[in-house]
Design a protein around this motif. Structure first.
Motif, PDB file in Angstrom:
ATOM      1  N   LYS A  68       0.833  -1.200   0.000  1.00  0.00           N
ATOM      2  CA  LYS A  68       0.000   0.000   0.000  1.00  0.00           C
ATOM      3  C   LYS A  68       0.872   1.256   0.000  1.00  0.00           C
ATOM      4  O   LYS A  68       1.886   1.322   0.686  1.00  0.00           O
ATOM      5  N   THR A  69       0.467   2.238  -0.777  1.00  0.00           N
ATOM      6  CA  THR A  69       1.185   3.509  -0.858  1.00  0.00           C
ATOM      7  C   THR A  69       0.532   4.495   0.100  1.00  0.00           C
ATOM      8  O   THR A  69      -0.601   4.922  -0.122  1.00  0.00           O
ATOM      9  N   LEU A  70       1.248   4.825   1.166  1.00  0.00           N
ATOM     10  CA  LEU A  70       0.743   5.749   2.165  1.00  0.00           C
ATOM     11  C   LEU A  70       1.325   7.138   1.922  1.00  0.00           C
ATOM     12  O   LEU A  70       2.292   7.289   1.173  1.00  0.00           O
ATOM     13  N   VAL A  71       0.750   8.150   2.559  1.00  0.00           N
ATOM     14  CA  VAL A  71       1.124   9.552   2.321  1.00  0.00           C
ATOM     15  C   VAL A  71       2.019  10.067   3.448  1.00  0.00           C
ATOM     16  O   VAL A  71       1.657   9.977   4.627  1.00  0.00           O
ATOM     17  N   ASP A  72       3.166  10.635   3.060  1.00  0.00           N
ATOM     18  CA  ASP A  72       4.093  11.223   4.034  1.00  0.00           C
ATOM     19  C   ASP A  72       3.391  12.332   4.807  1.00  0.00           C
ATOM     20  O   ASP A  72       2.659  13.135   4.235  1.00  0.00           O
ATOM     21  N   GLY A  73       3.587  12.340   6.130  1.00  0.00           N
ATOM     22  CA  GLY A  73       2.987  13.367   6.960  1.00  0.00           C
ATOM     23  C   GLY A  73       1.572  13.041   7.408  1.00  0.00           C
ATOM     24  O   GLY A  73       0.865  13.901   7.920  1.00  0.00           O
ATOM     25  N   THR A  74       1.148  11.792   7.214  1.00  0.00           N
ATOM     26  CA  THR A  74      -0.204  11.382   7.576  1.00  0.00           C
ATOM     27  C   THR A  74      -0.157  10.386   8.724  1.00  0.00           C
ATOM     28  O   THR A  74       0.758   9.581   8.826  1.00  0.00           O
ATOM     29  N   THR A  75      -1.153  10.447   9.605  1.00  0.00           N
ATOM     30  CA  THR A  75      -1.283   9.512  10.715  1.00  0.00           C
ATOM     31  C   THR A  75      -2.373   8.504  10.372  1.00  0.00           C
ATOM     32  O   THR A  75      -3.433   8.878   9.857  1.00  0.00           O
ATOM     33  N   TYR A  76      -2.092   7.223  10.660  1.00  0.00           N
ATOM     34  CA  TYR A  76      -3.017   6.141  10.312  1.00  0.00           C
ATOM     35  C   TYR A  76      -3.350   5.282  11.526  1.00  0.00           C
ATOM     36  O   TYR A  76      -2.577   5.203  12.487  1.00  0.00           O
ATOM     37  N   SER A  77      -4.490   4.604  11.440  1.00  0.00           N
ATOM     38  CA  SER A  77      -4.768   3.463  12.313  1.00  0.00           C
ATOM     39  C   SER A  77      -4.603   2.235  11.419  1.00  0.00           C
ATOM     40  O   SER A  77      -4.729   2.324  10.193  1.00  0.00           O
ATOM     41  N   LEU A  78      -4.303   1.117  12.042  1.00  0.00           N
ATOM     42  CA  LEU A  78      -4.088  -0.132  11.312  1.00  0.00           C
ATOM     43  C   LEU A  78      -4.947  -1.202  11.962  1.00  0.00           C
ATOM     44  O   LEU A  78      -4.803  -1.466  13.160  1.00  0.00           O
ATOM     45  N   SER A  79      -5.862  -1.792  11.191  1.00  0.00           N
ATOM     46  CA  SER A  79      -6.733  -2.820  11.757  1.00  0.00           C
ATOM     47  C   SER A  79      -6.517  -4.165  11.073  1.00  0.00           C
ATOM     48  O   SER A  79      -6.222  -4.230   9.883  1.00  0.00           O
ATOM     49  N   PHE A  80      -6.649  -5.224  11.884  1.00  0.00           N
ATOM     50  CA  PHE A  80      -6.507  -6.601  11.426  1.00  0.00           C
ATOM     51  C   PHE A  80      -7.821  -7.329  11.721  1.00  0.00           C
ATOM     52  O   PHE A  80      -8.303  -7.288  12.857  1.00  0.00           O
ATOM     53  N   ASP A  81      -8.391  -7.983  10.713  1.00  0.00           N
ATOM     54  CA  ASP A  81      -9.608  -8.776  10.863  1.00  0.00           C
ATOM     55  C   ASP A  81      -9.396 -10.134  10.209  1.00  0.00           C
ATOM     56  O   ASP A  81      -8.661 -10.243   9.214  1.00  0.00           O
ATOM     57  N   ALA A  82     -10.065 -11.156  10.735  1.00  0.00           N
ATOM     58  CA  ALA A  82      -9.986 -12.492  10.136  1.00  0.00           C
ATOM     59  C   ALA A  82     -11.235 -13.285  10.481  1.00  0.00           C
ATOM     60  O   ALA A  82     -11.898 -13.034  11.494  1.00  0.00           O
ATOM     61  N   THR A  83     -11.561 -14.249   9.617  1.00  0.00           N
ATOM     62  CA  THR A  83     -12.668 -15.183   9.831  1.00  0.00           C
ATOM     63  C   THR A  83     -12.109 -16.588   9.679  1.00  0.00           C
ATOM     64  O   THR A  83     -11.425 -16.889   8.691  1.00  0.00           O
ATOM     65  N   ASP A  84     -12.392 -17.463  10.670  1.00  0.00           N
ATOM     66  CA  ASP A  84     -11.844 -18.823  10.618  1.00  0.00           C
ATOM     67  C   ASP A  84     -12.633 -19.713   9.660  1.00  0.00           C
ATOM     68  O   ASP A  84     -13.630 -19.286   9.062  1.00  0.00           O
ATOM     69  N   LEU A  85     -12.202 -20.961   9.512  1.00  0.00           N
ATOM     70  CA  LEU A  85     -12.791 -21.888   8.552  1.00  0.00           C
ATOM     71  C   LEU A  85     -14.241 -22.221   8.888  1.00  0.00           C
ATOM     72  O   LEU A  85     -15.023 -22.602   8.007  1.00  0.00           O
ATOM     73  N   ALA A  86     -14.652 -22.062  10.158  1.00  0.00           N
ATOM     74  CA  ALA A  86     -16.038 -22.332  10.573  1.00  0.00           C
ATOM     75  C   ALA A  86     -16.923 -21.092  10.448  1.00  0.00           C
ATOM     76  O   ALA A  86     -18.119 -21.148  10.747  1.00  0.00           O
ATOM     77  N   GLY A  87     -16.364 -19.952  10.032  1.00  0.00           N
ATOM     78  CA  GLY A  87     -17.135 -18.729   9.859  1.00  0.00           C
ATOM     79  C   GLY A  87     -17.176 -17.813  11.070  1.00  0.00           C
ATOM     80  O   GLY A  87     -17.919 -16.833  11.082  1.00  0.00           O
ATOM     81  N   ASN A  88     -16.366 -18.105  12.089  1.00  0.00           N
ATOM     82  CA  ASN A  88     -16.296 -17.251  13.281  1.00  0.00           C
ATOM     83  C   ASN A  88     -15.388 -16.056  13.018  1.00  0.00           C
ATOM     84  O   ASN A  88     -14.283 -16.225  12.480  1.00  0.00           O
ATOM     85  N   ASN A  89     -15.842 -14.878  13.439  1.00  0.00           N
ATOM     86  CA  ASN A  89     -15.061 -13.660  13.241  1.00  0.00           C
ATOM     87  C   ASN A  89     -14.154 -13.394  14.436  1.00  0.00           C
ATOM     88  O   ASN A  89     -14.579 -13.541  15.586  1.00  0.00           O
ATOM     89  N   ALA A  90     -12.943 -12.985  14.147  1.00  0.00           N
ATOM     90  CA  ALA A  90     -11.998 -12.586  15.194  1.00  0.00           C
ATOM     91  C   ALA A  90     -12.417 -11.233  15.736  1.00  0.00           C
ATOM     92  O   ALA A  90     -13.115 -10.460  15.073  1.00  0.00           O
ATOM     93  N   THR A  91     -11.968 -10.928  16.945  1.00  0.00           N
ATOM     94  CA  THR A  91     -12.098  -9.574  17.465  1.00  0.00           C
ATOM     95  C   THR A  91     -11.089  -8.708  16.719  1.00  0.00           C
ATOM     96  O   THR A  91      -9.901  -9.048  16.646  1.00  0.00           O
ATOM     97  N   THR A  92     -11.572  -7.619  16.138  1.00  0.00           N
ATOM     98  CA  THR A  92     -10.691  -6.735  15.373  1.00  0.00           C
ATOM     99  C   THR A  92      -9.596  -6.177  16.284  1.00  0.00           C
ATOM    100  O   THR A  92      -9.865  -5.753  17.399  1.00  0.00           O
ATOM    101  N   VAL A  93      -8.367  -6.197  15.786  1.00  0.00           N
ATOM    102  CA  VAL A  93      -7.239  -5.596  16.500  1.00  0.00           C
ATOM    103  C   VAL A  93      -6.889  -4.309  15.759  1.00  0.00           C
ATOM    104  O   VAL A  93      -6.655  -4.331  14.546  1.00  0.00           O
ATOM    105  N   THR A  94      -6.849  -3.186  16.484  1.00  0.00           N
ATOM    106  CA  THR A  94      -6.546  -1.900  15.864  1.00  0.00           C
ATOM    107  C   THR A  94      -5.388  -1.234  16.597  1.00  0.00           C
ATOM    108  O   THR A  94      -5.431  -1.079  17.818  1.00  0.00           O
ATOM    109  N   ASN A  95      -4.375  -0.855  15.849  1.00  0.00           N
ATOM    110  CA  ASN A  95      -3.240  -0.092  16.371  1.00  0.00           C
ATOM    111  C   ASN A  95      -3.374   1.329  15.838  1.00  0.00           C
ATOM    112  O   ASN A  95      -3.553   1.530  14.643  1.00  0.00           O
ATOM    113  N   THR A  96      -3.283   2.314  16.727  1.00  0.00           N
ATOM    114  CA  THR A  96      -3.541   3.703  16.345  1.00  0.00           C
ATOM    115  C   THR A  96      -2.275   4.558  16.420  1.00  0.00           C
ATOM    116  O   THR A  96      -1.262   4.149  16.977  1.00  0.00           O
ATOM    117  N   GLY A  97      -2.386   5.752  15.862  1.00  0.00           N
ATOM    118  CA  GLY A  97      -1.304   6.732  15.968  1.00  0.00           C
ATOM    119  C   GLY A  97      -0.041   6.351  15.219  1.00  0.00           C
ATOM    120  O   GLY A  97       1.066   6.635  15.676  1.00  0.00           O
TER     121      GLY A  97
END
Length: 181
Positions: A68-97
């Protein structure tokens, strides 16, 4: 599924869109999203990466280049999501700042100051104490290291690395300090 060991961590300075994470089980789908939260505008935000293939396997995933091409001088949050083979959703993990900074620091000027005077003609005198002042700025992540080349004033040394904490540093019996003002 459980997502852990995510990186970059909250409050990090970043210069690319490389990430790391761990999945406790194999998953059928997942996403990694960089979202602008401050700083300069980013018309392409959010930047979404769809996990595929080995990205979805159980275990540690280090240094995954999302491309991904991000912009210099910009602040981002980063989130991770996943769904397992049985269709269960993970709790989203978000890193900020996450401060994206791809531009190097700018050195506006440097000054060498003697605390005990210079010899006739302005030469440096062995055994005297000197301060090297550098006006260094960085738009976002700050400056955490200054390296001063002293090869022409200290026999046998090529550089003195001065972190922004600690000191004094001694090179060939000469003492160097770092000061912020």
């Amino acid at each position: 599924p459980v997502i852990s060991g995510t990186a970059p961590t909250t409050g990090s300075g970043i210069s690319n869109s490389i990430v790391s994470y761990t999945l406790n089980e194999a998953c059928k789908s997942g996403t990694i999203v960089f979202t602008r939260t401050g700083g300069l505008a980013d018309g392409s935000s959010p930047h979404s990466y769809t996990m595929s293939g080995t990205d979805l396997s159980s275990g540690a995933h280090t240094n995954l280049n999302t491309g991904k091409t991000l912009v210099d001088g910009t602040t981002y949050s980063l989130s991770f999501d996943a769904t397992d083979l049985a269709g269960n959703n993970a709790t989203t993990v978000t890193n900020t700042g996450l401060n994206f900074d791809s531009a190097p620091p700018v050195i506006a000027r440097t000054v060498l100051v003697s605390t005990s005077g210079l010899t006739t003609g302005g030469f440096i005198r062995q055994g005297d104490t000197y301060y090297v002042y550098a006006e260094v700025t960085d738009n976002l992540s700050g400056v955490n290291l200054v390296t001063t080349d002293v090869s022409n004033i200290t026999t046998g040394a090529t550089a003195v690395t001065l972190s922004t904490t600690g000191g004094p540093w001694t090179v060939n019996a000469l003492s160097y300090n770092y000061r912020t003002s």
